[in-house]
Structures are given as structure tokens and as C-alpha cells.
Design a protein around this motif. Structure first.
Motif, mmCIF file in Angstrom:
data_model
loop_
_atom_site.group_PDB
_atom_site.id
_atom_site.type_symbol
_atom_site.label_atom_id
_atom_site.label_comp_id
_atom_site.label_asym_id
_atom_site.label_seq_id
_atom_site.Cartn_x
_atom_site.Cartn_y
_atom_site.Cartn_z
ATOM 1 N N SER A 8 15.049 34.965 -53.791
ATOM 2 C CA SER A 8 16.021 35.619 -52.744
ATOM 3 C C SER A 8 15.107 35.774 -51.130
ATOM 4 O O SER A 8 15.893 35.491 -50.120
ATOM 5 N N GLU B 200 24.486 36.920 -56.738
ATOM 6 C CA GLU B 200 24.476 35.956 -55.422
ATOM 7 C C GLU B 200 25.366 34.923 -55.484
ATOM 8 O O GLU B 200 25.867 34.447 -56.541
ATOM 9 N N GLN C 26 20.289 30.906 -56.738
ATOM 10 C CA GLN C 26 21.293 32.238 -56.850
ATOM 11 C C GLN C 26 21.147 33.064 -58.195
ATOM 12 O O GLN C 26 21.150 32.377 -59.234
#
Length: 458
Positions: free
Chosen positions: A388, A457, A452
Motif C-alpha cells: 500500500s 482496498e 490490493q
């Protein structure tokens, strides 16, 4: 495979007299190489140059306790991660799907068979394999058939909306309009439930607000559909009232706190990603909020920052009496760090969110090499923190750290689980507790720009 030496227990001889209780109970000491700033070149050159460097906290202990092979540990190259992911994917499919045929006892995502379908969908997105997409669709069909046999739930992780959202996305990728409309119609039936937009004045009709079992878990499912099918597939006229209900409940629940928004789950004000404030704020930031809503979300994020412990980790709830122990996605710094990455994107004028995300990720690096495997509370989930930060800030350091955590699992997980030094989860092949989540991680480290965290996410 090299043996990992564990930290000494209290009372055992230790040359440096260094002992951290959290290491013995929950984590392995992080003796992995860290990133060197002044490097460049090809992936092979980078990997070679990263050998033999320890972090400053564990170096004295590790130098005496760990063999050189472990101190020089480095991650596999991308094609090795991909090869291993596809081999492990086949094991997961065999254990969770092929062995039982079309019979599904738990059709949901968190630890159920739908997690295998999600893993296949991620494999399809990574490799373009039509067989992965076919496997996904077949598994989703059986989960859909079994959906009416389990308790109704509105979330992506635990309920029917996860089945319908994944089914719609897979159908779109197969250009199958009939299946697409079938799943969207089922999702619309859930979306039409009045309970989703019931506000605090109506006591919320007993429906919670958090990601795992509550309304923002439904909102995530809608975001998933809109991402893969098209914006406004689930329209704002449907989602806006649910967002309003979440905001209203947060304001009503904040009357006894210094945060403008607060929520309870089972009577407790949780702060983490799965059941608490961080997860709710993370989902809210994906929607077109008005100024008052944005101000309250920012205020709640700033409140969250003030709750951290002295060493930088975050408590599971406002009144955590068990102390600074949990470094998990569900509770603690990992889930908060991912939320703060989103906050830095949505509110770039608030410089504190970026630094807070980096600080939380540092906690994960120092203390997040857990004795558990999975996404929810294990090494696989903690590795996503670094992915991330890499995506949001372009930091090669965090990409390297993600690959180090993934490489640790690649090299050691099988051995550690076999000899009881790592917990493989109560559902060892599942998405959020087991190996299906590790497959997703290994796939994502081969394509980090598109990575993700599953079901969080978007």
C-alpha cells in the motif's frame, strides 16, 4: 530449509540479556535484510546488493543466534513468486473445491469456499488465464446455490453480497451478459433492503456499521461491482442513503468521545480495520462526501492518530486493557496504516497522514513477522501494508519490505507450520486465515502497482 532459532525464554541464558515478550508469544524477530537507499539497476542486481544488512534493533541478538543463511535472506525473483503462487493455488483448489465437488458448506468469503473463487479471480487478473476465470465462475455458482442455506448477511466478507459482487465481476470478464444480469439482480435485492439506510433515530434496526458484519461491508461490495462493471452500476441514489446512515450513526455515537465520529461493535468502541473506526473511515473515503462529512472524517482520522501507543502501534479499542500486543490487519497498526495511505491520497493537504502511515508501517516491519500465516492476523496481511505504501508513495523501500515478508513465507512457512512454530489457521486453505491469502500476496508482489488487499482496498 534452514532452521529458525527462536528467541530465548525468560530464565534461559542470554549473552545480551535481550528479551521481548511479544516476540516469544506472537512474532519472530525480524532478522530480514532491510532496504539500502542508494541502489539501482535490474531486479537481479537489486536483490544481490541487498544481502547482509540487519536492522539496528535486532542486529546484536541476530548476529549471535542466527545462521548466516538467514541473516542474508532475500526474496525470490518475481517469476519464482508467480510459479509458487500458481502451484499453491492448485493445492487450495484441490483441498477446498475438487475434493468436495459442488457441495459447499460455507459459501462466503472470509474462511469459506468463496475465498477460493476470489483467489482464482486474482490469478486471472494476474495471468489472464481463462481456466482461472472458469474455475472462479464454477465455484461462485455453487456458492450462490448454497447462499440461501446460511444466515443472511449484508457484507462482502461474510454475506451474500460478496457472492453476487464477485459473480458479477467474473461474468463481466467472460462477457456473459446473462450471468452478469443474474448476479446484479440478486445484488439489487439486497441493496433494496430498508435496513441498510435506517439511521440512529430508528435504532439502526440492529444492523452494525463495521466492515466485517455491517453496512460498510455492503458498501465495499458495491464499490467492487462499480470497479469491475462500471461506475454507477450500483448508483449513488442507492448508496448515498447508506453512507448518510453511517455518518449519522457515527455522529450519534461520538457524544462521549473527542472524535467527531465513533461506532460500537458488541458494545465496544473498536478502532481497527475489521470491526472498528479505521475500517469504516477507509470505506467512507471512497465516496463523494459533502464538506461537513469530509470534515468529520478528517477529524476522526486525526483522533485515531492520537490513540497510538508509545511504541507506535494502535489499540484494538478505546479501552484496551490487554496492552500493546496485536499487530494485525484486523486490530492494530497494519489496518490503520492502509487506512492512512488512503487518507494521504484523499486529503493531500493533511501532511500528517502520510507520515503517520509511514510510522505505522515501521511498526509492522519491526513487529509484524507474526507466527500466523493469514491475511486477517498474519504475515500475509501485514505484507500488504508495504504494498500500500509503495503504491501510494512510490517507495522502493516499502516494495522491498513487502517482498521480504512474502519471501519469508515462501522460504519458511511450510517448515514452520509443520513443526508447530507457525499457526496455519483454523481454516488452513481459506482466504483470510490460510493459504489462499498467501497465494494472493505472492501474485500481488509480482504486479505491485496493481496490488490490493483483498476485500479492503479497491
Amino acid at each position: 530449509m534452514a532452521q529458525i532459532c527462536l528467541p530465548e525464554k525468560p530464565g534461559q541464558h542470554s549473552t545480551h540479556n535481550i528479551y521481548f515478550p511479544w516476540q516469544e508469544i506472537r512474532t519472530f524477530p525480524n532478522n530480514l535484510n532491510d532496504y539500502k537507499v542508494n541502489i539501482g539497476g535490474t531486479e537481479e542486481e537489486v536483490e544481490e546488493s541487498q544481502k547482509v544488512e540487519l536492522n539496528h534493533i535486532t542486529a546484536p541478538l541476530v548476529a549471535l543466534k542466527y545462521p548466516l543463511e538467514l541473516r542474508e535472506h532475500s526474496f525470490p525473483r518475481s517469476h519464482h513468486f508467480l510459479k509458487s503462487a500458481l502451484a499453491l493455488k492448485a493445492e487450495v483448489i484441490q483441498a477446498t473445491w475438487m475434493k468436495n465437488g459442488p457441495r459447499v458448506s460455507n459459501p462466503t468469503l472470509y474462511v469459506g469456499t468463496l475465498g477460493t473463487a476470489f483467489m482464482c479471480f486474482k490469478a486471472y487478473l494476474t495471468t489472464g488465464s481463462k481456466q482461472d476465470l472458469i474455475d472462479c465462475c464454477d465455484i461462485v455458482d455453487s456458492c450462490c446455490a448454497a447462499a440461501m442455506t446460511v444466515e443472511q448477511n449484508v457484507t462482502f466478507l461474510r454475506g451474500q453480497p460478496g457472492i453476487y459482487a464477485l459473480g458479477a465481476a467474473a461474468a463481466k470478464c467472460r462477457h456473459d451478459e446473462k450471468r452478469l444480469n443474474f448476479f446484479l439482480n440478486l445484488f439489487d435485492k439486497v441493496a433494496s433492503q430498508r435496513v441498510l439506510s435506517a439511521g440512529p433515530a430508528e435504532a439502526g434496526h440492529g444492523l452494525t456499521y463495521e466492515l466485517h458484519f455491517g453496512r460498510v461491508g455492503f458498501l465495499y461490495a458495491a464499490l467492487f461491482i462499480n470497479r469491475f462493471i462500471g461506475e454507477e452500476t450500483v448508483p449513488w441514489c442507492t448508496l448515498g442513503p447508506v453512507v448518510d446512515a453511517v455518518m449519522a450513526a457515527g455522529r450519534a455515537g461520538a457524544t462521549l468521545t473527542s472524535s467527531p465520529l465513533m461506532y460500537t461493535w458488541k458494545g465496544t468502541r473498536y478502532l481497527g480495520a475489521s470491526h472498528g473506526l479505521a475500517g469504516i473511515l477507509h470505506i467512507l473515503m471512497h465516496f463523494p462526501l459533502n464538506k461537513a462529512d469530509h470534515d468529520d472524517v478528517k477529524g476522526a482520522l486525526k483522533y485515531l492518530l492520537r490513540t497510538h501507543y508509545f511504541r507506535g502501534n494502535y489499540p484494538s479499542n478505546e479501552h484496551n486493557t490487554r496492552g500493546d500486543r496485536l499487530v494485525h490487519w484486523c486490530h492494530g497498526a497494519p489496518g490503520v496504516a492502509i487506512t492512512l495511505c488512503k487518507a494521504a491520497e484523499v486529503y493531500p493537504e493533511e501532511e500528517g497522514f502520510r507520515q503517520a502511515a509511514i510510522d505505522a508501517a515501521e511498526v509492522v516491519w519491526q513487529r509484524g513477522l507474526l507466527r500466523r500465516l493469514g491475511l486477517c492476523h498474519g504475515v500475509s496481511g501485514n505484507a500488504y501494508v508495504f504494498l500500500s505504501l509503495y503504491r501510494q508513495f512510490g517507495s522502493k523501500k516499502h516494495l522491498f519490505r513487502a517482498r521480504q515478508f512474502a519471501g519469508f513465507l515462501h522460504k519458511h512457512a511450510h517448515h514452520l507450520i509443520a513443526n508447530g512454530e507457525m499457526n496455519g489457521g483454523d481454516h488452513p486453505f481459506s482466504l483470510f486465515e490460510g493459504l489462499a491469502g498467501t497465494v494472493c500476496l505472492w501474485l500481488d508482489v509480482t504486479r505491485p502497482d496493481n496490488s490490493q488487499f483483498p476485500a479492503y482496498e479497491i
